[in-house]
Design an enzyme around this catalytic site. Structure first.
Site, PDB file in Angstrom:
ATOM      1  N   CYS A 604      -1.544  -5.523   1.107  1.00 39.65           N
ATOM      2  CA  CYS A 604      -1.025  -6.858   0.819  1.00 39.65           C
ATOM      3  C   CYS A 604      -0.492  -6.953  -0.607  1.00 39.65           C
ATOM      4  O   CYS A 604       0.431  -7.734  -0.880  1.00 39.65           O
ATOM      5  CB  CYS A 604      -2.099  -7.916   1.066  1.00 39.65           C
ATOM      6  SG  CYS A 604      -3.640  -7.625   0.174  1.00 39.65           S
ATOM      7  N   HIS A 887      -7.201 -10.850  -1.612  1.00 39.00           N
ATOM      8  CA  HIS A 887      -6.014 -10.812  -0.769  1.00 39.00           C
ATOM      9  C   HIS A 887      -4.833 -11.365  -1.562  1.00 39.00           C
ATOM     10  O   HIS A 887      -4.980 -12.299  -2.347  1.00 39.00           O
ATOM     11  CB  HIS A 887      -6.244 -11.646   0.489  1.00 39.00           C
ATOM     12  CG  HIS A 887      -5.080 -11.652   1.430  1.00 39.00           C
ATOM     13  ND1 HIS A 887      -4.616 -10.507   2.052  1.00 39.00           N
ATOM     14  CD2 HIS A 887      -4.259 -12.665   1.839  1.00 39.00           C
ATOM     15  CE1 HIS A 887      -3.576 -10.838   2.809  1.00 39.00           C
ATOM     16  NE2 HIS A 887      -3.347 -12.121   2.683  1.00 39.00           N
TER      17      HIS A 887
END
Length: 942
Positions: A604, A887
């Site tokens: 990510c 994230h």
């Protein structure tokens, strides 16, 4: 449906909440992966339960812990990917991240509201606080009330203190207790005193006045309600009332606000008090002073926190445990002496000496000297050595296994080297690479464990008389030889992976497919463009198409063409169709530039930066139109491969054909030049952006062949004093930098700043001019909120240096260091240094307020009259989570649709402009207002 109440906040800010999450994260890294996988299955459901119960903080912690477990277990070599699919699906991880992100915003508002309420509450207390009064206690006061001086209670009192007030003001009207529980609960049981009334929670609403409230009171409470005016103490009670846990939306809070703000014409001598722990505590302490002591108390959920998640603990099966080698000693209870009878005399006779001698052993005349058993230390060293031998044998076996896989990969590569575009070859090749990465990780862990055991043996062997084992034995030598061979094989493999064929240049013309006959197909599908077919060269690995006959095999009677009369083709750049690569696309479209990127295993961080680059208008046009190919050079370390792979991904993102793609080839190329980017561990997006900018600049540098001349170090006799001298020095330094650097990356992202170090003793200044592509700003310490201006001022503020070698003094001196910005780039990238180290590494969750339009940089540059000083935000790289894991997402403004979108790996969704600012903002991308804002036009639209 039962009414859900929000649970009281335990933390004062998101910073404290995430610090607690970081502390919990340390336990994850020391727990076996299989136990983590078992506990992770229950986390989402448990988090949802907490959310339904109103405990948003605990729900946030569990949602974030689930994502951390997904990353930690994904790194573990002991768990197969097939075993984790049922637990860590894309849907479950996405759901937890979305819930955590939503809770972040909700909790941030609640913390802010709680802080404001605290300030208002303190202000109200100060406004109505009266000096303590002296009250004479009645003659029938109970024995515990020795003092006649009335206590000056602040906001809260305990059940003992309330009992004192009840006895002190019995029959005098100086005390009024308001029970704010439901009417049914009050009728079932309440404090048995005459000065109590029921103010049912059903009628307590925000904004209501005391007049309306009095009209809705039970009939038996209305007369006593009027005594509140002259009462010296008003006490509010519910089931579990506490001042600390009193929510702004609770009935007891509403009633207190009504009394203080909406009781027109009434001034209370003291602020209404809250009974600590409420009627539940009173019921436990004074059951005799209640109308019904048998009622079941309704305890606060906070009292049950210690019982949380007991189902998630795996207790050992005692029945299945084998008997211990050393059983517990057995006692013969029959030998237990009879109890000594109690003597009911005025005094006890002394015990006779002979009886004492029978009970106690004879005391030694000299203290015993402790004796140390040296054999125990030797046993410990031998035990550690055995552990080391086991680890060493396992390390040797893993190195052999790794070497075998490396040989298989090389053998497979040589056998399939001439098979281009073979999907099966790619799949098998990737399986080998994944297996190699897994074994390398296992070997690394075993090496660390082996070295740790070596250190322990060395430490324990320092005791005299302990036999020291050899530091390097035959197994160590064997392991060293295997490492050398596998390292050589890995280097060879990396060199082979670099030999990826170049992407062919885009064709100069496109041929439109024959139009479909079906009218519905003609209206629903846009025209497609494909390049003309060309015969591959003999050296090409591409197989030719057999859709048309091979001209070389035809008869000699063929028409001849004079190619010399063919006019030169007009150079025109169109968006080419994406070359055949490993993109794994999902067809469909939300619009140009709104294509998601699949997560390839904690990638990510890479997806976030790629989306920011893709939404940089000037780079998007540069890559999609193909003009970058004129600048690519292959004489650099990356050989032009990084820019080619990135351009391919950007073209696919703007092809307006795919919902999602995978930048697998780009990731593999980045991993071949920086091994951390090729694995499945989480990396820092800023580190990746820094290296990517460096690679792109080198791949596109038109003056790569010119080496930068480094002038010899000189000590000027006098530092420059005039600003004209400094400005001229800045121009010369930038001119020298441009002599050997010329790329589109430089012209867009690079600026210039100076670093000035000033000696505190002699005032000598050493000035160094340096280019920058990112401004890294430190966040103010111990601050939950700040502005971008605060960060810029902190960046440009002088910073003390304790030790600096002054060229003039020739001594180590204290000095002051300061940065100044001389040249601002067209694209300004700002990075917030959220990860810092004080006692340990941690993340700062400070909310930074930054403008979305017209960021003014005039006051932050030495040259205010330069071209680029006003900027608009177009992309943000966000990081959610802690130092241990998290994230990355991207917020970006589409130049095509003039709206903000969230890019969360494969998911792309529209967001409001107000959602762009958050405490997750990590990297900001600003574009100068002097850059020409452009919308990319697809070939079919031209």
């Amino acid at each position: 449906m039962p009414e859900v109440y929000l649970k009281a906040l335990k933390y004062s800010s998101l910073k404290d909440l995430n610090n607690e999450l970081s502390n919990m994260q340390k336990l994850i890294t020391t727990t076996p992966a299989k136990m983590l996988l078992a506990s992770a299955q229950k986390l989402p459901a448990t988090a949802e339960d907490y959310l339904k119960k109103g405990d948003q903080e605990q729900a946030y912690i569990l949602f974030m812990r689930f994502t951390h477990l997904a990353m930690e277990i994904g790194r573990s070599p002991d768990i197969k990917r097939e075993d984790t699919k049922s637990v860590f699906s894309n849907t479950s991880i996405k759901r937890c991240l979305e819930q955590a992100e939503a809770l972040t915003k909700i909790l941030e508002r609640r913390y802010k509201t709680a802080e404001e309420e605290k300030l208002l509450r303190n202000a109200a207390i100060e406004a109505v606080k009266a000096p303590p009064e002296v009250t004479v206690a009645p003659s029938n006061n109970f024995a515990g009330a020795a003092s006649n001086k009335a206590k000056d209670y602040t906001d809260e009192l305990t059940c003992i203190e309330l009992n004192e007030l009840v006895n002190r003001f019995r029959g005098t009207g100086g005390l009024l207790i308001m029970d704010v529980r439901p009417q049914a609960d009050f009728q079932e049981s309440h404090i048995d005193v005459p000065c109590i009334i029921s103010v049912p929670k059903e009628i307590v609403k925000p904004g209501i006045t005391t007049t309306k409230l009095e009209g809705q009171l039970p009939a038996e409470s209305r007369n006593l309600w009027k005594t509140r005016i002259g009462a010296k103490y008003v006490v509010l009670v519910d089931w579990n009332s506490t001042l600390k846990g009193m929510l702004p939306m609770s009935e007891i809070y509403y009633l207190k606000t009504i009394l203080l703000k909406w009781d027109i014409g009434v001034r209370y001598e003291r602020t209404p008090l809250v009974l600590h722990k409420g009627y539940s505590e009173w019921l436990d302490m004074y059951p005799s002073i209640t109308t019904n002591p048998r009622v079941e108390a309704k305890h606060s959920p906070e009292d049950l926190d210690d019982l949380i998640c007991l189902d998630s603990i795996d207790y050992p099966d005692l029945l299945s445990q084998s008997s211990p080698s050393n059983p517990s000693p057995l006692f013969n209870r029959s030998l237990k002496p009879a109890p000594i009878p109690v003597v009911k005399e005025a005094f006890v006779q002394p015990i006779k000496p002979e009886i004492v001698s029978e009970i106690l052993p004879a005391a030694t005349t000299q203290p015993s000297i402790p004796v140390f058993d040296r054999t125990l230390k030797q046993q410990l060293v031998d035990k550690i050595q055995k552990q080391k031998d086991v680890v060493l044998n396992e390390a040797v076996d893993k190195q052999k296994e790794l070497l075998e896989v490396e040989k298989k990969w090389e053998k497979f590569r040589q056998a399939k080297e001439n098979e281009a575009n073979d999907e099966l070859r790619k799949m098998v090749e990737q399986e080998y690479l994944d297996e190699i990465a897994r074994l390398q990780e296992q070997c690394k862990k075993l090496d660390l464990e082996n070295n740790e055991l070596k250190t322990r043996i060395k430490t324990e062997s320092e005791t005299p008389g302990v036999k020291v084992p050899p530091e390097v034995d035959a197994k160590d030598e064997e392991l060293g030889k295997l490492k050398a061979v596998t390292t050589q094989m890995a280097k060879k493999r990396i060199l082979q992976s670099e030999k990826i064929p170049r992407i062919p240049p885009p064709p100069s013309k496109f041929v439109e497919k024959s139009k479909p006959t079906d009218s519905s197909e003609r209206t629903n599908k846009p025209p497609r463009f494909e390049p003309l077919k060309r015969e591959p060269s003999e050296s090409s690995n591409l197989s030719r198409s057999h859709s048309s006959p091979n001209i070389k095999d035809m008869d000699d009677d063929m028409p001849q063409f004079d190619r010399r009369t063919k006019p030169a083709p007009h150079r025109e750049h169109f968006l080419p169709r994406v070359e055949k690569r490993d993109l794994s696309p999902v067809y469909g479209t939300k619009g140009p530039g709104l294509t998601g990127l699949k997560n390839l295993g904690n990638s990510c961080y890479m997806n976030s930066i790629v989306q920011c680059i893709s939404n940089t208008n000037e780079l998007r046009n540069y890559f999609c139109e193909g003009s970058y190919r004129d600048d690519v050079n292959t004489n650099t370390k990356t050989r032009g491969q990084i820019v080619e792979e990135l351009a391919l991904v950007v073209r696919a993102l703007w092809a307006n054909e795919y919902r999602t793609i995978a930048c697998r080839d780009f990731k593999r190329a980045a991993g071949s030049y920086h091994v951390d980017f090729g694995g499945v561990r989480q990396q820092d997006s800023h580190e990746f952006l820094t290296l990517l900018m460096d690679w792109l600049h080198n791949d596109l540098n038109k003056k790569h062949h010119i080496k930068q001349r480094i002038p010899p170090a000189q000590e000027p006799e006098e530092p420059p004093q005039q600003i004209e001298d400094m400005e001229e020095s800045a121009k010369i330094a930038w001119h020298d930098f441009e002599k050997c650097n010329d790329s589109r990356i430089l012209h867009l992202f690079f600026g210039q700043q100076s670093s000035t170090v000033r000696c505190n003793s002699c005032s000598f200044e050493s000035v160094t001019f340096e280019p920058f592509s990112t401004l890294t700003l430190v966040l103010p310490q111990n601050s939950d909120k700040c502005s971008l201006n605060d960060c810029l001022n902190l960046y440009l503020a002088p910073e003390p240096i304790q030790e600096w070698r002054c060229p003039k003094c020739k001594l180590t001196r204290r000095a002051t260091k300061k940065f100044d910005i001389w040249r601002l780039p067209p694209i300004l990238v700002i990075h917030f240094k959220r990860f810092c180290e004080d006692i340990a590494w941690r993340k700062q969750h400070t909310l930074v307020e930054f403008p979305l339009q017209r960021l003014t940089m005039t006051q932050y540059t030495v040259r205010p009259n330069q071209k680029h000083t006003f900027y608009d935000l177009y992309a943000v790289s966000n990081h959610y989570g802690t130092m241990e894991g998290g994230h990355y997402t991207t917020y970006s403004r589409s130049a095509t649709f003039k709206k903000w979108y969230k890019f969360d790996d494969a998911d792309v969704s529209e967001i409001s402009e107000s959602s762009v600012r958050s405490n997750a903002a990590y990297i900001l991308f600003y574009a100068s207002q002097n850059l020409r804002s452009s919308t990319y036009i697809l070939p079919r639209d031209r």
